[in-house]
Scaffold this motif. Structure first.
Motif, mmCIF file in Angstrom:
data_model
loop_
_atom_site.group_PDB
_atom_site.id
_atom_site.type_symbol
_atom_site.label_atom_id
_atom_site.label_comp_id
_atom_site.label_asym_id
_atom_site.label_seq_id
_atom_site.Cartn_x
_atom_site.Cartn_y
_atom_site.Cartn_z
ATOM 1 N N ARG A 237 0.826 -1.200 0.000
ATOM 2 C CA ARG A 237 0.000 0.000 0.000
ATOM 3 C C ARG A 237 0.870 1.263 0.000
ATOM 4 O O ARG A 237 0.536 2.265 -0.631
ATOM 5 N N ALA A 238 2.004 1.179 0.735
ATOM 6 C CA ALA A 238 2.830 2.370 0.904
ATOM 7 C C ALA A 238 3.711 2.639 -0.312
ATOM 8 O O ALA A 238 4.139 3.770 -0.514
ATOM 9 N N THR A 239 3.997 1.605 -1.103
ATOM 10 C CA THR A 239 4.959 1.786 -2.180
ATOM 11 C C THR A 239 4.258 2.202 -3.463
ATOM 12 O O THR A 239 3.184 1.698 -3.793
ATOM 13 N N ASP A 240 4.893 3.125 -4.171
ATOM 14 C CA ASP A 240 4.375 3.537 -5.470
ATOM 15 C C ASP A 240 5.288 2.938 -6.533
ATOM 16 O O ASP A 240 6.406 3.393 -6.721
ATOM 17 N N PHE A 241 4.807 1.900 -7.197
ATOM 18 C CA PHE A 241 5.656 1.196 -8.151
ATOM 19 C C PHE A 241 5.703 1.953 -9.473
ATOM 20 O O PHE A 241 4.693 2.498 -9.924
ATOM 21 N N ALA A 242 6.876 1.997 -10.051
ATOM 22 C CA ALA A 242 7.059 2.680 -11.335
ATOM 23 C C ALA A 242 6.622 1.752 -12.458
ATOM 24 O O ALA A 242 7.431 1.231 -13.220
ATOM 25 N N THR A 243 5.307 1.514 -12.531
ATOM 26 C CA THR A 243 4.830 0.578 -13.540
ATOM 27 C C THR A 243 4.841 1.232 -14.911
ATOM 28 O O THR A 243 4.588 2.418 -15.059
ATOM 29 N N SER A 244 5.136 0.406 -15.875
ATOM 30 C CA SER A 244 5.183 0.884 -17.254
ATOM 31 C C SER A 244 4.110 0.156 -18.047
ATOM 32 O O SER A 244 4.094 -1.071 -18.116
ATOM 33 N N THR A 245 3.176 0.897 -18.591
ATOM 34 C CA THR A 245 2.070 0.264 -19.304
ATOM 35 C C THR A 245 2.251 0.311 -20.810
ATOM 36 O O THR A 245 1.574 -0.412 -21.532
ATOM 37 N N HIS A 246 3.148 1.176 -21.278
ATOM 38 C CA HIS A 246 3.253 1.345 -22.727
ATOM 39 C C HIS A 246 4.190 0.333 -23.367
ATOM 40 O O HIS A 246 4.235 0.214 -24.569
ATOM 41 N N GLY A 247 4.965 -0.384 -22.548
ATOM 42 C CA GLY A 247 5.935 -1.303 -23.119
ATOM 43 C C GLY A 247 5.267 -2.496 -23.773
ATOM 44 O O GLY A 247 4.182 -2.918 -23.387
ATOM 45 N N VAL A 248 5.919 -3.028 -24.769
ATOM 46 C CA VAL A 248 5.433 -4.246 -25.394
ATOM 47 C C VAL A 248 6.293 -5.398 -24.916
ATOM 48 O O VAL A 248 7.396 -5.209 -24.411
ATOM 49 N N ARG A 249 5.782 -6.602 -25.058
ATOM 50 C CA ARG A 249 6.534 -7.770 -24.624
ATOM 51 C C ARG A 249 7.686 -8.024 -25.595
ATOM 52 O O ARG A 249 7.613 -7.657 -26.759
ATOM 53 N N PRO A 250 8.764 -8.638 -25.111
ATOM 54 C CA PRO A 250 9.892 -8.891 -25.999
ATOM 55 C C PRO A 250 9.494 -9.805 -27.146
ATOM 56 O O PRO A 250 8.731 -10.765 -26.983
ATOM 57 N N ALA A 251 10.037 -9.493 -28.305
ATOM 58 C CA ALA A 251 9.649 -10.250 -29.499
ATOM 59 C C ALA A 251 10.247 -11.654 -29.462
ATOM 60 O O ALA A 251 9.554 -12.638 -29.700
ATOM 61 N N GLU A 252 11.538 -11.723 -29.147
ATOM 62 C CA GLU A 252 12.220 -13.021 -29.152
ATOM 63 C C GLU A 252 12.636 -13.335 -27.734
ATOM 64 O O GLU A 252 13.790 -13.176 -27.343
ATOM 65 N N GLU A 253 11.655 -13.823 -26.965
ATOM 66 C CA GLU A 253 11.874 -13.964 -25.532
ATOM 67 C C GLU A 253 12.974 -14.975 -25.230
ATOM 68 O O GLU A 253 13.912 -14.679 -24.473
ATOM 69 N N ILE A 254 12.893 -16.159 -25.830
ATOM 70 C CA ILE A 254 13.848 -17.220 -25.512
ATOM 71 C C ILE A 254 15.247 -16.817 -25.950
ATOM 72 O O ILE A 254 16.231 -17.030 -25.231
ATOM 73 N N ARG A 255 15.323 -16.186 -27.132
ATOM 74 C CA ARG A 255 16.625 -15.726 -27.631
ATOM 75 C C ARG A 255 17.231 -14.699 -26.679
ATOM 76 O O ARG A 255 18.423 -14.761 -26.352
ATOM 77 N N MET A 256 16.381 -13.800 -26.167
ATOM 78 C CA MET A 256 16.892 -12.785 -25.241
ATOM 79 C C MET A 256 17.341 -13.414 -23.925
ATOM 80 O O MET A 256 18.334 -12.984 -23.320
ATOM 81 N N ILE A 257 16.616 -14.433 -23.468
ATOM 82 C CA ILE A 257 17.029 -15.104 -22.226
ATOM 83 C C ILE A 257 18.386 -15.768 -22.414
ATOM 84 O O ILE A 257 19.295 -15.643 -21.586
ATOM 85 N N GLY A 258 18.558 -16.468 -23.529
ATOM 86 C CA GLY A 258 19.824 -17.140 -23.785
ATOM 87 C C GLY A 258 20.967 -16.156 -23.902
ATOM 88 O O GLY A 258 22.041 -16.353 -23.314
ATOM 89 N N LEU A 259 20.746 -15.070 -24.636
ATOM 90 C CA LEU A 259 21.810 -14.072 -24.776
ATOM 91 C C LEU A 259 22.107 -13.404 -23.438
ATOM 92 O O LEU A 259 23.263 -13.118 -23.130
ATOM 93 N N GLY A 260 21.069 -13.169 -22.641
ATOM 94 C CA GLY A 260 21.298 -12.557 -21.333
ATOM 95 C C GLY A 260 22.099 -13.453 -20.414
ATOM 96 O O GLY A 260 22.935 -12.985 -19.643
ATOM 97 N N LEU A 261 21.865 -14.769 -20.519
ATOM 98 C CA LEU A 261 22.603 -15.691 -19.663
ATOM 99 C C LEU A 261 24.062 -15.786 -20.059
ATOM 100 O O LEU A 261 24.906 -16.107 -19.230
#
Lengths: 110, 206
Positions: free
Chosen positions: B114-138
């Motif tokens: 209740r006390a925290t104001d989260f910096a939510t972002s509503t305009h972002g889109v989901r990553p296009a190549e999710e699995i590829r991004m996970i692998g590259l991030g790792l």
């Protein structure tokens, strides 16, 4: 009706509340169970809710990144490692003491 | 509009089912039932990952949790015969203590939410190549990547495999490096237990 339901679409706060509820249920099991395997199951519930937090933050704070997904993968791997070692300890203890009651596991040697 | 309404209905329906299954896990007297409830709970949690646009994680959840961890737990229940050793009801003091602590945690986290104001972002889109991004991030060696945690978690898995094998094996090999010479005391205790135990026919504790 549709407008009403759409107005209540869950945001980050709802996801975090759900995760906190699941974590509290796991905490209750952790504190009340006496069987070591049941305690490990409660820990699994808690780890699962923590991983869900990471993904919810990823979705609602930085949706174009995948850092939360990577953190959730780390949590899942850690849960697997934890349950392997925990189960090995439980089975070894059962073989030695013929019990899985944590109240009777009160010695560190033999 | 319809999509949001469906999202809401699915979220709350799934939440009720998951919470009920989690309560069953922590309160079922028969451990096998608790394990089955845990299995259902984790499988339904994969649905949450789909709702949070993490389909890869949903697959990982099903494969690792439902396919691996729950099966391991069922194995442990069978190996320790916990389904026969019926857990006695926790006392009212224990239940009260657990309820107090978990409700206190709920209140605390609710207040923090209740006390925290989260910096939510509503305009972002989901990553296009999710699995590829996970692998590259790792495998990213730069400061933003996760190469070092990835290697550490691989080491952790290796240690868990070796540690689990060492702890859970029945008789240790003699005169091997890095062993303590075996769990002699445990062997003798389980021999005594086996003699007291009428229904054991020698396949356990050997």
């Amino acid at each position: 009706m549709t407008e009403l339901l759409a107005g209540y679409a869950p945001g980050l706060r709802e996801w975090l509340t759900l995760s906190a509820i699941l974590y509290a249920i796991g905490l209750y099991g952790l504190l009340t169970r006496r069987n070591a395997i049941a305690i490990l199951m409660s820990v699994e519930i808690m780890l699962n809710s923590a991983a869900m937090n990471f993904v919810a933050f990823n979705r609602h704070v930085a949706p174009e990144q995948v850092d939360g997904h990577i953190m959730a993968i780390f949590v899942i791997v850690m849960a697997a490692a934890e349950v392997v070692v925990g189960m090995a300890i439980v089975v070894a203890l059962y073989r030695m003491r013929a019990t899985v009651d944590v109240n009777q596991m009160n010695m560190m040697k033999g | 509009m319809i999509a949001e309404a469906t999202y809401t209905v699915v979220f709350y329906g799934l939440s009720i089912a998951v919470i009920a299954l989690a309560v069953a896990v922590v309160s079922a007297r028969q451990l096998l039932r608790a394990a089955l409830a845990l299995m259902g709970m984790l499988a339904l949690s994969a649905g949450y990952y789909v709702m949070l646009a993490a389909e890869f994680l949903a697959g990982v959840q099903i494969l690792v949790y439902v396919g691996g961890i729950v099966v391991l737990i069922v194995f442990a229940i069978m190996l320790t015969r916990s389904s026969e050793l019926r857990e006695d009801q926790p006392g009212p003091r224990t239940k009260l203590m657990g309820a107090v602590f978990s409700i206190a945690f709920m209140l605390m986290s609710g207040a923090a939410l209740r006390a925290t104001d989260f910096a939510t972002s509503t305009h972002g889109v989901r990553p296009a190549e999710e699995i590829r991004m996970i692998g590259l991030g790792l495998l990213d060696r730069s400061g933003a990547g996760y190469l070092l945690p990835f290697e550490v978690i691989s080491l952790l898995l290796l240690v868990a495999v070796i540690g689990g094998t060492v702890i859970a094996r029945k008789t240790p090999p003699r005169n091997q490096p890095f062993t303590t010479g075996g769990d002699q005391i445990g062997e003798t205790i389980s021999e005594q237990v086996r003699q007291q135990d009428d229904d054991s026919n020698g396949e356990y504790g050997r």
